[in-house]
Design an enzyme around this catalytic site. Structure first.
Site, PDB file in Angstrom:
ATOM      1  N   LYS A   1      70.998  42.037  31.884  1.00  0.00           N
ATOM      2  CA  LYS A   1      70.962  43.481  32.117  1.00  0.00           C
ATOM      3  C   LYS A   1      71.732  43.841  33.380  1.00  0.00           C
ATOM      4  O   LYS A   1      72.455  44.847  33.418  1.00  0.00           O
ATOM      5  CB  LYS A   1      69.508  43.938  32.226  1.00  0.00           C
TER       6      LYS A   1
ATOM      7  N   LYS B   1      61.536  41.072  38.690  1.00  0.00           N
ATOM      8  CA  LYS B   1      61.024  40.243  37.606  1.00  0.00           C
ATOM      9  C   LYS B   1      59.581  39.874  37.924  1.00  0.00           C
ATOM     10  O   LYS B   1      59.096  40.119  39.036  1.00  0.00           O
ATOM     11  CB  LYS B   1      61.861  38.985  37.426  1.00  0.00           C
ATOM     12  N   ARG B   2      58.904  39.300  36.957  1.00  0.00           N
ATOM     13  CA  ARG B   2      57.540  38.821  37.161  1.00  0.00           C
ATOM     14  C   ARG B   2      57.491  37.872  38.362  1.00  0.00           C
ATOM     15  O   ARG B   2      58.403  37.079  38.566  1.00  0.00           O
ATOM     16  CB  ARG B   2      57.088  38.103  35.885  1.00  0.00           C
TER      17      ARG B   2
ATOM     18  N   LYS C   1      60.277  31.294  39.971  1.00  0.00           N
ATOM     19  CA  LYS C   1      61.345  32.296  40.065  1.00  0.00           C
ATOM     20  C   LYS C   1      61.840  32.458  41.500  1.00  0.00           C
ATOM     21  O   LYS C   1      62.849  33.093  41.751  1.00  0.00           O
ATOM     22  CB  LYS C   1      60.871  33.636  39.483  1.00  0.00           C
TER      23      LYS C   1
ATOM     24  N   HIS D   1      59.336  29.521  24.742  1.00  0.00           N
ATOM     25  CA  HIS D   1      59.793  30.295  25.897  1.00  0.00           C
ATOM     26  C   HIS D   1      59.478  29.631  27.228  1.00  0.00           C
ATOM     27  O   HIS D   1      59.571  30.290  28.266  1.00  0.00           O
ATOM     28  CB  HIS D   1      59.164  31.690  25.881  1.00  0.00           C
TER      29      HIS D   1
ATOM     30  N   THR E   1      66.509  37.276  30.995  1.00  0.00           N
ATOM     31  CA  THR E   1      67.363  38.351  30.479  1.00  0.00           C
ATOM     32  C   THR E   1      67.661  39.393  31.542  1.00  0.00           C
ATOM     33  O   THR E   1      68.513  40.250  31.333  1.00  0.00           O
ATOM     34  CB  THR E   1      66.714  39.028  29.258  1.00  0.00           C
TER      35      THR E   1
END
Length: 817
Positions: free
Chosen positions: A665, A555-556, A561, A366, A661
């Site tokens: 969504k 998100k985290r 990110k 991952h 993901t």
């Protein structure tokens, strides 16, 4: 002779049957009546009534698996981010209106009762949510599938903000109990730590014993996982740590009451909290204990189940009946644990045991980031698990010998492929997972290609055919049917409900993208979702007017990110407003937690909250621009935000995100995506069309070239006035002047390892294009409909089916046959 225990009737799945079951549970289990029951009591009784219907199907499913001797899949994961279970179970039973009508007959609001449920604190981010989606899909596909993890008493943490800073408080999600779990005090296994490895001679051969250990016990708690309208109920088994010595009477009698219970407390800490901080020795040790704890109990359990049917079944048949999937490297200790059991306890020779192990295990990677690949110091590892270190050393010796024979002893590949780093003396868990598995997969095409071409290139060449791709997906039952009932109803009205089982059926929506009336109804649903979100946020004292463009990044929190890139754009919009320019009105909504020890991520949260406060104080921003940071982002929050989102930010540096993901969504709920060509964004673009996304930034290949060419972020800033002004605006704030943000500014201008500065101009340009497009409601709706219509590939049903066919060799087992 024992007689068959009569099974009580759970009641018909009708309003009358539900009322009878609800009343029985309220009276005999919750022990309350209508005068004394709290809202949580009502929720608990309702959940137990739903569980009545599930249990009968659960018995039937497991009995059928046993009778057919089905091959079973065991999914090992440190996280299962389930979210709330009541509504999911009711939907999958096909009984939403039945339960709603029954509660209304009693004068209760069904929707209000389900709000009493806590989110299960069993995960943090995408890793755990993927595992939860797989549970749903495997049950829906009738695959004999068992999730295995830890029953954390506390989740990762509850997040709140104080002066803009993240504050962590305990997530005591089990304080009122969990009506869905079944404790199994008879299913307990010993788990050993420390001690030493000794040798003995048995039949002229050297055998090993692991002795003088400190033991604990793992006790099972089972949660039923309901398939969608198919009567299949699979199992999530979670392990809780129990002390081998409840109470030290000698210390108690001596008056030392603390030491009397010390061992119990230390032991049971293993299953207390998800991801204890690992910036100190005790935290590191607890993390490794957690990993071995749940792996050891799981391997013992599946061996027990393998032996249960035929005690003399040969070990060579083990992989024909059992497949084990390692969700990331956290459960990789399962490989030496399996070897230990077969060699030490069952007296198999190494080659046979290794063949069984490799054919049983498969590994999902991952992360592309080399620094995120898990390692453990040899000395540290050997102190806690001495026998396992011996086994790992032998695995390491054999892989190094094999590589040396093929490429020569002096080849650098020998060091790179070693399970134990020969210089740093670290156990490399990813290398262990690769050599001990028959399959290694990435979770998006780009991710898998990068694994094969860069960080695991040596292994790909050495083990041809071992690496493959399984692009992630999400379950449409939770992320569209449950989270977005308004849009689900509109879709079903237009094309029928086949999409609930086969997401490819959404393609039938495409013609409706050209229907003006349908587009208007589509937009009405989106606006209603935004209004629902606004009302929900108002209860948290957050303001989010539904008339503004809703731009979300949930998100985290992590540097790769690039929440910081989003923050820079927000400051750019703020500067435009202060200059007297007009902008398309928008709310930028953030959500996500930073790991407690990750100071840069926590500083990003502080900056975002401070930017939001700065904008709030600017009169020219009123009704035009605002920032909302939703505290304690979890599955329930996501189920509110994704249906309302109009523009979803998936802006990680190309070549860093494994899959992502959240983008799936968002797109499934009709949000358009602004993003880089990273992770699954590439495949989403291929499916929905580049014209229906706002793609910006350097590609993974271009980023790789920049890393080698001496990238200069300061030069990028000097040549980009909006970026320079945004950075100067941050630096000119009171906290910027006193140095609070200096680490962030240095991260941008000194090294910028995630390439914010070079991607900023194209990001701003695409943000402007998105804002302009949003003003054309009909065009925005057309793109939104087409995006949803083309998301069929990104169902976790498709992903799990690929795993089952291509890795696990596990077929569907219909309990109704």
């Amino acid at each position: 002779m024992k007689k068959r225990i009569p099974k009580p009737d759970p009641g018909e799945l009708t309003p009358k049957g539900v009322l009878e079951s609800f009343g029985r549970q309220m009276t005999y289990h919750v022990v309350r009546d209508e005068y004394t029951a709290t809202p949580f009591d009502l929720f608990k009784a309702l959940s137990l009534a739903v569980r009545d219907q599930i249990v009968e199907r659960w018995f039937s499913t497991q009995d059928h698996y046993y009778k057919t001797d089905a091959k079973r899949v065991y999914y090992l994961s440190l996280e299962f981010l389930l979210g709330r279970a009541l509504m999911t179970n009711v939907i999958n039973l096909g009984a939403t209106e039945v339960y709603r009508e029954a509660m209304e007959d009693l004068g209760y609001d069904f929707d209000a009762l389900r709000e009493e449920e806590c989110d299960a604190g069993l995960g943090n981010g995408g890793l755990g949510r993927l595992a939860a989606c797989f549970l749903d899909s495997a049950a829906t596909l009738d695959i004999p599938f068992y999730g295995y993890g830890i029953r954390y008493e506390y989740g990762i943490f509850q997040q709140r903000f104080e002066n803009g800073y993240q504050i962590e408080t305990p997530d005591n999600w089990l304080r009122f109990g969990n009506p869905w779990e079944i404790a199994r005090p008879d299913v307990v296994f010993p788990v050993r730590f420390y001690g030493r490895a000794s040798t003995k001679i048995v039949d002229g051969k050297t055998r090993f014993d692991w002795v003088d250990t400190e033991d604990t016990w793992a006790m099972a708690h089972d949660i039923p996982i309901v398939g969608f309208r198919n009567d299949t109920v699979n199992t999530l088994r979670l392990w809780a740590a129990k002390s081998s010595r409840e109470f030290d009477l000698a210390h108690f009698n001596a008056g030392d009451y603390v030491r009397a219970v010390e061992h119990k407390n230390e032991t049971e800490n293993i299953s207390k909290v998800l991801y204890p901080p690992d910036d100190q020795y005790a935290g590191k040790e607890l993390r490794l204990k957690q990993q071995y704890f749940f792996v050891s109990a799981t391997i013992q359990d599946l061996v027990r189940r393998f032996r249960k049917r035929r005690s003399q079944r040969p070990w060579r048949d083990f992989p024909d009946k059992i497949a084990v999937q390692l969700n990331d490297t956290h459960p990789a200790i399962a490989i030496p644990e399996m070897m230990r059991i077969m060699i030490d306890d069952e007296s198999l020779e190494w080659d046979e045991a290794w063949d069984v192990t490799q054919r049983t295990f498969a590994y999902t990677n991952h992360t592309i980031l080399a620094e995120a690949l898990e390692t453990w110091p040899m000395e540290f590892f050997g102190r806690l698990l001495p026998r396992h270190l011996q086994i790992i050393e032998e695995i390491d010796r054999r892989i190094r010998n094999g590589v040396s024979v093929r490429f020569g002893e002096g080849d650098a590949r020998v060091k790179r492929m070693a399970v134990i780093d020969p210089e740093a003396k670290l156990v490399r868990m990813a290398n262990l997972a690769i050599v001990g598995s028959h399959s290694v997969n990435g979770v998006a095409k780009l991710h898998s290609d990068i694994l094969k071409s860069t960080i695991f290139r040596d292994f790909h060449e050495y083990f041809p055919g071992r690496f493959n791709n399984k692009t992630n997906g999400v379950t449409p039952r939770r992320w569209l049917m449950k989270a977005n009932p308004g849009l689900s109803a509109l879709i079903t009205e237009a094309i029928g409900e086949e999409w609930c089982r086969d997401l490819d059926a959404l393609h039938a929506l495409e013609p409706f993208a050209g229907d003006t009336s349908f587009r208007e109804r589509w937009q009405q649903v989106k606006f209603e979702n935004k209004r629902n979100l606004s009302d929900w946020l108002e209860q948290k004292n957050l303001f989010c007017p539904p008339e503004l463009l809703l731009d979300t990044q949930i998100k985290r929190i992590h540097e790769y990110k690039r929440q910081l890139l989003n923050a820079l754009h927000v400051v750019h919009l703020f500067n435009r407003l202060r200059d007297g320019e007009d902008i398309v009105p928008r709310t930028i909504l953030f959500g996500g937690k930073a790991a407690p020890a990750y100071m840069m991520a926590k500083l990003i949260i502080k900056l975002i909250n401070d930017i939001g406060e700065m904008i709030h104080r600017e009169p020219r921003a009123t009704g035009r621009l605002q920032v909302v940071y939703v505290p304690n982002y979890d599955v329930t929050s996501a189920e509110m935000i994704f249906p309302a989102s109009e523009l979803s930010e998936q802006i990680s540096t190309a070549g860093t995100e494994a899959s992502g993901t959240g983008n799936m969504k968002a797109a499934l709920n009709g949000s358009l995506i602004i993003g880089t060509l990273d992770g699954a964004n590439i495949e989403i673009m291929e499916e929905i069309g580049a014209e229906n996304m706002f793609v910006f930034g350097k590609t993974a290949e271009e980023i790789a070239a920049l890393r080698g060419d001496g990238y200069d972020p300061r030069s990028c800033m000097e040549n980009d006035l909006p970026l320079k002004r945004a950075i100067e605006t941050i630096a000119a704030t009171p906290l910027g002047k006193n140095g609070t943000y200096q680490p962030l500014l240095d991260s941008l201008l000194v090294h910028d390892r995630y390439f914010h500065c070079i991607d900023f101009p194209s990001y701003v340009a695409k943000q402007e294009e998105a804002a302009t497009t949003w003003q054309d409601e009909q065009e925005w709706a057309r793109r939104s409909i087409l995006s949803v219509a083309r998301m069929g590939k990104f169902s976790s049903d498709r992903t799990v089916r690929e795993y089952a066919d291509e890795i696990w060799n596990a077929g569907s087992v219909n309990p109704r046959s």
